[in-house]
Enzyme design. Structure first.
Site, PDB file in Angstrom:
ATOM      1  CD  GLN B 258      -2.457  -4.319  13.300  1.00 27.54           C
ATOM      2  OE1 GLN B 258      -3.327  -5.067  12.846  1.00 27.54           O
ATOM      3  NE2 GLN B 258      -1.514  -4.772  14.091  1.00 27.54           N
ATOM      4  CG  HIS B 261      -3.368  -6.549  17.782  1.00 28.13           C
ATOM      5  ND1 HIS B 261      -3.677  -7.835  18.110  1.00 28.13           N
ATOM      6  CD2 HIS B 261      -3.459  -6.493  16.430  1.00 28.13           C
ATOM      7  CE1 HIS B 261      -3.937  -8.534  17.012  1.00 28.13           C
ATOM      8  NE2 HIS B 261      -3.822  -7.735  15.980  1.00 28.13           N
ATOM      9  CD  GLU B 326       2.917  -6.638  12.484  1.00 32.74           C
ATOM     10  OE1 GLU B 326       2.573  -5.664  13.186  1.00 32.74           O
ATOM     11  OE2 GLU B 326       2.749  -7.816  12.828  1.00 32.74           O
ATOM     12  CG  HIS B 327      -0.201  -5.335   9.303  1.00 37.48           C
ATOM     13  ND1 HIS B 327       0.021  -5.254  10.661  1.00 37.48           N
ATOM     14  CD2 HIS B 327      -0.452  -6.640   9.038  1.00 37.48           C
ATOM     15  CE1 HIS B 327      -0.092  -6.469  11.195  1.00 37.48           C
ATOM     16  NE2 HIS B 327      -0.371  -7.324  10.238  1.00 37.48           N
ATOM     17  CG  ASP B 360      -4.526  -9.958  11.201  1.00 39.29           C
ATOM     18  OD1 ASP B 360      -3.345  -9.915  10.821  1.00 39.29           O
ATOM     19  OD2 ASP B 360      -5.029  -9.141  11.996  1.00 39.29           O
ATOM     20  CG  HIS B 419      43.089 -24.834   5.058  1.00 34.89           C
ATOM     21  ND1 HIS B 419      43.309 -24.813   6.404  1.00 34.89           N
ATOM     22  CD2 HIS B 419      41.755 -24.595   4.899  1.00 34.89           C
ATOM     23  CE1 HIS B 419      42.160 -24.558   7.032  1.00 34.89           C
ATOM     24  NE2 HIS B 419      41.204 -24.427   6.141  1.00 34.89           N
TER      25      HIS B 419
END
Lengths: 427, 427
Positions: B258, B261, B326-327, B360, B419
């Site tokens: 990770q 990235h 996220e992960h 991934d 209405h």
């Protein structure tokens, strides 16, 4: 009061263009004011909410939370017919939304691999309810019930304090019936910011839903990402498709039921019948005289209403799909036949006895619907709006070994060698 | 390279606070520049896209669309092993996403009432693919395949032109395999605006998905409502929960997968084992030496990485749920037991042989996941992301008559007499 236009490819295009642009204005001053409020509430919590409440609502209640007993008392003291109507509406809404609920799934393969998707209700949801004349109990039901069905653990309602200090009792009655867990007194951008960040008294939520004025809407938009929000709502709309067999009194009444919401509301009739067009104009004049909101109705019909006389049914369908209305009524012979052909609409009302207020209050489907043509890509509020999904993967050593060359190859091709290394280090 | 912290309720809280704030900056200059680009594209279409492309990418291709033959040629000329790996990944992704698909439903009651919810794929979706080193074929698969499964009629890809004038061939290969329908050459905010409004050459879409730099992300955010967008994505994250039985080389490798990235990426290990903490530090040093992106890894581990030694498993679970990563990798003895207890995560990777790169690239679940703690309320990209729902109601005269008193009562209580009139006029 309303213009009648013959579809000729020019006039009605112009008209539809105006319609789409009516909610696009962004007010920079509002954004600046709301940003200041958000920053203050984030930094100072309760103190900031209290200051803004005094400034905008006149005075601030001693405590923000309304005690549970006061909510129960509002229910006990309410008109029993009104409570009965809300309870019957709640049953229908709950019944419909239960059908929307999806299950988590698992794919447990014979080679030992397991994968799946877990679906779980959000932990805590905030429901904003406007004060004053726009405090609608039906809106409380429509926002809270799908959250309840989604198994949201806690539903927190927030509403501006009345001049008298408390909350609108009808709102409290609806909150009790819908199963809202806690109710707080605060309004405007400061209430939205308090829900997004949490303060000493007001708990942080995962999602904020519910209607509100431009300050509330701007605060939600600016805080999107810090918290989830429901859709960006614009002014309300109705589109009616009607042929020569549709009763003009029904058509006129339904156009006005949307037009009364707001001077920006839009009500449009598409018809193949010139006769129906003329009769509808007459009915609008006749019926509106008796309606309390006739001035709003007249203005919204004049500015954003229209009757478009189309050459054939295909043209009507094409316009309906282009407009992508919030509410779409089909008062045609054999109305059910059109369901597949109508591509974009928040909710479709089929036949002469499915007027839009039936959906607003009672039938069961949600009345929080995409506006301003966003039915092209947005959906009605639903149980799905109140869940979070997580995927999961369990692989075995053997199966990962079989896949390792593919994974390493793609990772290296993308230049991500640490990704490749995470596979290689295992073998 | 990475800090090791003992959980004491103070140090690690500060650390987690920093983590959450790392994507909150809003750059007003970027917003102003992007607003100008959006307005120009809306007003001038192709001409504006052309002008900005020349300004930002050096030169503009003669035509924006890449002919279908060029896409086929990229596939024919590609390395067959690479194509094979992508095809196998595609099969797994498609298989998993097919299981997410929901059906329209109808509730046809014995009293003649019918209600339901129709689910339909969006008409046209735009997929933004960045240029340069961030042009990832796996990202094309992960964004296009769920759209395809959702029966989106047309998937349009847009990607910045290379210096040579064309597109990255790996991206075209992935587009061909995933079933992308048309590919256009344009990048940045001008490409996003072109998809949102449509130009003479580039078709208007209903939703824009895919990663991009700050200009792309800002354009998507500003155009949300004119068009739907996928989530607001922040920098990537991994959180690993590991006990004393987890192999340190695997843990270290996965943290770095990770961290490589982006210097803003975050990689955190929660462990009950001081021994594993120390071994992981040593493995990070050892393994990173051989990795091409070791400088990014070192910086992101230093700034946003941490090893937190926890007192017990309950503390680990509490942190994991608070971070909402996220992960989330679970390298614990009996990893499957934790699935229910982990409340907030984009994707959960269970066991020692389910490293994050497996997800991934290959296993099947989507790799587009909520970041920066938004797994509290956002969900992975899925088939649901590419559908629109409409509800429908068909009532009969008799059943509406039974309901009329309830509807009129609620409408009048809300002060919406038009209405109520729409019901009354029918009886």
């Amino acid at each position: 009061m309303i213009q009648v236009v013959k579809a000729d490819g020019i006039q009605e295009k112009k008209l539809l263009g105006q319609l789409k642009n009516r909610s696009e204005e962004v007010d920079r001053r509002v954004t600046a004011a709301v940003t200041e409020i958000i920053d203050a509430v984030k930094a100072k919590g309760d103190e900031a909410v209290r200051d803004y409440t005094i400034r905008f609502d006149g005075k601030c209640p001693t405590r923000f939370e309304i005690p549970k007993e006061d909510i129960q008392r509002a229910l006990d003291e309410a008109d029993s017919d009104f409570v009965g109507s809300l309870r019957r509406a709640k049953e229908n809404i709950e019944d419909f939304h239960r059908r929307q609920k999806h299950q988590s799934f698992i794919d447990a393969k014979s080679n030992g691999v397991m994968m799946g998707q877990r679906i779980r209700g959000l932990h805590r949801v905030g429901l904003y309810v406007p004060g004053g004349t726009a405090a609608y109990p039906s809106s409380v039901l429509m926002n809270a019930i799908p959250a309840k069905v989604a198994e949201v653990e806690e539903i927190v309602m927030i509403t501006p304090p009345l001049k008298s200090g408390g909350a609108n009792p009808d709102i409290l009655v609806a909150a009790a019936i819908a199963g809202v867990d806690r109710v707080f007194l605060a309004g405007g951008a400061q209430a939205v910011a308090a829900l997004a960040y949490g303060t000493e008294s007001i708990p942080r939520v995962d999602k904020i839903v519910g209607p509100g004025n431009i300050y509330v809407a701007t605060a939600k938009r600016l805080l999107y990402g810090t918290v989830d929000i429901d859709m960006v709502a614009g002014p309300s709309e109705i589109l009616i498709m009607a042929d020569e067999n549709a009763p003009a009194p029904f058509v006129a009444a339904d156009l006005m039921s949307q037009a009364e919401h707001d001077v920006l509301a839009s009500a449009i009739l598409l018809t193949t019948s010139e006769k129906l067009a003329q009769e509808t104009v007459a009915e609008l004049e006749r019926q509106s005289a008796a309606l309390s909101r006739r001035e709003i109705i007249a203005q919204s019909l004049r500015d954003f209403g229209a009757i478009i006389v189309c050459r054939d049914v295909e043209e009507m369908i094409a316009y309906a799909n282009d407009i992508a209305p919030e509410h779409l009524e089909v008062m045609m012979t054999n109305p059910l036949e059109y369901l597949g052909k109508l591509d974009n609409a928040g909710s479709v009302f089929l036949g002469n006895y499915s007027p839009e207020p039936l959906g607003d209050y009672f039938a069961g489907p949600n009345h929080v619907l995409p506006t301003s043509g966003t039915a092209r890509f947005f959906s009605p509020l639903s149980v799905d709006s109140f869940v979070k999904k997580s995927s999961f993967i369990y692989y075995t050593e053997d199966v990962l070994c079989d896949a390792k060359d593919d994974i390493v190859r793609i990772a290296e091709r993308e230049g991500l060698t640490a990704h490749a290394n995470s596979i290689k280090v295992r073998f």
